[in-house]
Motif scaffolding. Structure first.
Motif, PDB file in Angstrom:
ATOM      1  N   ASP A 537      -3.741 -46.957  11.446  1.00 19.52           N
ATOM      2  CA  ASP A 537      -3.603 -48.089  10.533  1.00 19.52           C
ATOM      3  C   ASP A 537      -4.590 -47.957   9.380  1.00 19.52           C
ATOM      4  N   SER A 538      -4.891 -49.059   8.738  1.00 18.37           N
ATOM      5  CA  SER A 538      -5.736 -49.046   7.542  1.00 18.37           C
ATOM      6  C   SER A 538      -7.219 -48.905   7.865  1.00 18.37           C
ATOM      7  N   GLU A 539      -7.600 -48.973   9.140  1.00 19.80           N
ATOM      8  CA  GLU A 539      -9.001 -48.816   9.517  1.00 19.80           C
ATOM      9  C   GLU A 539      -9.343 -47.334   9.667  1.00 19.80           C
ATOM     10  N   GLY A 540     -10.387 -46.896   8.983  1.00 14.99           N
ATOM     11  CA  GLY A 540     -10.836 -45.522   9.085  1.00 14.99           C
ATOM     12  C   GLY A 540     -10.010 -44.556   8.242  1.00 14.99           C
ATOM     13  N   PHE A 541     -10.447 -43.323   8.196  1.00 11.68           N
ATOM     14  CA  PHE A 541      -9.782 -42.246   7.445  1.00 11.68           C
ATOM     15  C   PHE A 541      -9.631 -42.592   5.963  1.00 11.68           C
ATOM     16  N   GLU A 542     -10.608 -43.355   5.415  1.00 14.66           N
ATOM     17  CA  GLU A 542     -10.477 -43.810   4.033  1.00 14.66           C
ATOM     18  C   GLU A 542     -10.522 -42.667   3.023  1.00 14.66           C
ATOM     19  N   CYS A 543     -11.264 -41.590   3.337  1.00 13.56           N
ATOM     20  CA  CYS A 543     -11.462 -40.514   2.368  1.00 13.56           C
ATOM     21  C   CYS A 543     -10.636 -39.265   2.682  1.00 13.56           C
ATOM     22  N   LEU A 544      -9.879 -39.282   3.784  1.00 10.01           N
ATOM     23  CA  LEU A 544      -9.178 -38.079   4.239  1.00 10.01           C
ATOM     24  C   LEU A 544      -8.190 -37.577   3.186  1.00 10.01           C
ATOM     25  N   GLN A 560       1.425 -49.333   7.374  1.00 12.03           N
ATOM     26  CA  GLN A 560       1.054 -49.649   6.003  1.00 12.03           C
ATOM     27  C   GLN A 560      -0.458 -49.558   5.815  1.00 12.03           C
ATOM     28  N   GLY A 561      -0.897 -48.820   4.781  1.00 14.92           N
ATOM     29  CA  GLY A 561      -2.323 -48.708   4.472  1.00 14.92           C
ATOM     30  C   GLY A 561      -3.027 -47.565   5.161  1.00 14.92           C
ATOM     31  N   GLY A 588       6.707 -43.204  10.121  1.00 15.46           N
ATOM     32  CA  GLY A 588       6.010 -43.925   9.056  1.00 15.46           C
ATOM     33  C   GLY A 588       5.470 -43.071   7.941  1.00 15.46           C
ATOM     34  N   ILE A 589       6.100 -41.929   7.685  1.00 11.86           N
ATOM     35  CA  ILE A 589       5.594 -41.064   6.619  1.00 11.86           C
ATOM     36  C   ILE A 589       5.664 -41.757   5.265  1.00 11.86           C
ATOM     37  N   LYS A 590       6.574 -42.718   5.126  1.00 17.10           N
ATOM     38  CA  LYS A 590       6.711 -43.439   3.860  1.00 17.10           C
ATOM     39  C   LYS A 590       5.490 -44.292   3.549  1.00 17.10           C
TER      40      LYS A 590
END
Length: 640
Positions: A537-544, A560-561, A588-590
């Motif tokens: 989800d939207s938590e973590g992996f912000e810079c990947l 989403q996110g 969810g690749i989209k």
């Protein structure tokens, strides 16, 4: 030529097409009548396309050329004659200069008409003379390499360091960083063509456009910088040659090396060169690079004690069989590369090299026990522990400056050697653990790649709260481990992680997520498909930036996110297991909104045609909304 080409192409009505390119019209017009070929003469870019290419480079692919500069831009483009290389080179130059009419007029007055050969040279030369002194030397060094040669960035930068082209830095790490900056600068100026741009924005390798290479070779001759010999027709040569590159095995050409032995600083051999020169009186030589050459009778390096200034020695992918004990007398050597050659062991005298910074070997090579004496060593790869003694493994912990370490503990790399029977694997791993802990205490180790025997607990012993690894930036665990060690949460500075797991559950994913604040590259290889899809989800992996996932079933789902900065996604997954386990291929690749590239490899074993078609269609539909008009972000779906 065309008859020979046609003889190997089957005429089987499969509707395949072969496209060949040439800059010589007489080659194209001499094609075989049997080929039924069509000659397509490439036209220059029209005014609109030229303007679009020009503006995108200068104004960051966004805006158009300002009205104040529009007229002068058209005048500059007229001189480029619609030739893409000239447009790209000039636009890259202007992008780094003030965007004023005065500056653009100055550039325009300095260039000729690119449609003419001399005009093209004048246009490209303008970018060359805009470089700093050090950067000019680095740029001219490309004349050492053959046309269309793929030039590895690391190899190039280390050669620059040995040549002294990078000034103002004393520490090796800083010189490598500056060398990489030089490389990126040449890419940004469109003077070299990047290959395989990585997650950090830097290219793994590069090529030089053939027209640009002609310019470099010409400038090198004028400056008496690098002399390139393709055969006897290049003779005679200047009276003194300091940088020499050989692309021919002719005896007359090899004699040039011997004749210039006292003042030549750099020697590069490329296939088909198959002769090693006698290393006598080569006192000035700093670089000897023969990567990929296969030598005839003499496959041993002799008289190396005379190479008193040698800093860079590259024997990778050659059939050289032995380094003599005199290697210990090459006191200024900084880089030694013997990967994928026939050397089985390195002599004890190697430990006398107190300035050696990088040692690249292949798995299976035996190294000297007293390697701990090599206190300048910063990079060591790729070492097979079981091919070496326990004293060697213990001495690894004494390498206080080691920054990069690639190590392998698998039994398969013994290659019949008697030093370590199978039962001693655990003993070697225990000693390796102690050495690694000592290295981490020195706080210099930044990159660790480790491959262990299946079932080894070394990784879990290493990842414990009492052995912090705060400085680690790259971690590669190549063998399969049961779960993600909980203490990996403490690896806050890791930007590159590759891990192979037996299985992964939600807790494992959360551990990786919690250490992901600086993570740019992540590769996960799963042996067992998760029972339920794990949610990203939207938590973590912000810079990947890049994510690679391999599993027989696609056990992840992006919502989403998720991974908001992810640009490159590579998947290696199975169709049958994914369908049977999760009922479909919508993962969810989209929702990965920043994607620029998607690579998919589908394992179609046991899958029905309708399942394969459904998998392909679902992936394509997920990527389609972000499809760019210029190119698709989805590469070919590979089915195996």
């Amino acid at each position: 030529m065309w008859e020979n080409l046609m003889s190997v192409l089957p005429r089987n009505n499969k509707k395949s097409r072969v496209i060949t390119t040439t800059r010589m019209s007489n080659v194209a017009s001499s094609r075989s009548p049997r080929s039924n070929g069509h000659i397509y003469e490439m036209e220059s870019l029209n005014d609109a396309d030229s303007k679009e290419l020009f503006s995108k480079i200068i104004f960051d692919h966004k805006g158009k050329c300002p009205k104040a500069l529009d007229e002068i831009a058209d005048e500059i483009l007229k001189k480029c004659g619609g030739i893409p290389l000239a447009i790209i080179t000039l636009a890259s130059l202007l992008a780094k200069k003030p965007k004023t009419r005065k500056e653009w007029k100055r550039v325009k007055s300095s260039i000729g008409n690119a449609c003419e050969l001399e005009g093209m040279r004048q246009t490209l030369s303008l970018s060359f003379y805009d470089l700093s002194y050090d950067l000019r030397n680095c740029f001219l060094s490309f004349s050492s390499f053959p046309e269309d040669y793929e030039i590895d960035r690391e190899r190039l930068v280390l050669r620059w360091i040995a040549e002294g082209f990078i000034s103002g830095k004393e520490q090796q790490e800083l010189m490598e960083e500056e060398g990489n900056n030089y490389f990126n600068e040449l890419v940004n100026r469109s003077l070299i063509q990047p290959i395989d741009i990585q997650y950090n924005g830097s290219a793994r390798a590069c090529r030089v456009h053939d027209l640009m290479l002609e310019l470099i070779v010409s400038l090198s001759k004028e400056e008496n910088f690098i002399t390139t010999l393709n055969g006897p027709e290049c003779l005679p040569m200047p009276s003194k040659i300091r940088w020499l590159s050989l692309h021919s095995n002719e005896n007359e050409v090899m004699q040039v090396v011997t004749n210039n032995r006292r003042h030549v600083r750099s020697v590069s051999f490329f296939p088909p060169v198959a002769q090693l020169p006698p290393f006598v009186e080569f006192q000035a030589m700093r670089v000897f690079d023969v990567k990929g050459c296969q030598f005839g009778e003499h496959k041993k390096m002799k008289n190396m004690e005379s190479l008193i200034q040698l800093k860079y020695l590259n024997l990778a992918y050659t059939n050289v069989t032995e380094l003599p004990k005199e290697i210990g007398e090459v006191h200024f050597l900084e880089t030694l590369d013997v990967r994928n050659c026939q050397i089985q062991s390195l002599p004890p005298s190697l430990c006398q090299l107190q300035k050696l910074v990088r040692l690249f070997v292949s798995l299976g090579v035996t190294l000297p026990d007293k390697i701990g004496k090599m206190q300048a060593l910063e990079e060591l790869s790729h070492v097979a522990i079981l091919c070496n003694s326990l004293n060697f493994v213990k001495a690894l912990g004494e390498l206080t400056k080691l920054r990069v370490f690639r190590v392998d503990c698998r039994y398969s790399w013994l290659n019949g050697k008697k030093q370590a029977p199978r039962q001693s694997v655990s003993t070697h791993e225990d000693v390796l653990l102690s050495s690694l802990q000592n290295l981490f205490k020195k706080k210099n180790l930044q990159s660790l790649e480790i491959d262990l025997t299946n079932g080894s607990s070394l990784v879990f012993s290493l990842m414990n709260p009492y052995c912090p690894l705060p400085q680690l930036e790259e971690l590669v665990i190549s063998n399969s481990i049961s779960r993600v060690p909980r203490s990996m949460r403490s690896l806050k500075d890791v930007i590159h992680l590759e891990i192979k797991l037996d299985r992964m559950e939600e807790e494992d994913l959360h551990i990786i997520r919690d250490m992901s604040h600086s993570l740019l590259f992540l590769k996960i290889h799963l042996e067992i498909t998760p029972e339920e899809r794990l949610i990203i989800d939207s938590e973590g992996f912000e810079c990947l930036k890049q994510f690679e996932f391999c599993c027989v079933g696609m056990g992840l789902k992006f919502v989403q996110g998720a991974m908001p900065d992810l640009e490159k996604l590579d998947l290696d997954i199975g169709v049958r297991k994914t369908m049977s386990k999760y009922g479909g291929f919508d993962f969810g690749i989209k929702n990965l909104e920043a994607l620029k590239h998607v690579g998919v490899k589908l394992d179609c074993q046991y899958a029905e045609n309708r399942e394969i078609q459904s998998a392909e269609a679902t992936i394509r539909s997920g990527v389609l909304p972000r499809r760019n008009s210029l190119d698709s972000i989805l590469g070919p779906i590979v089915k195996v």
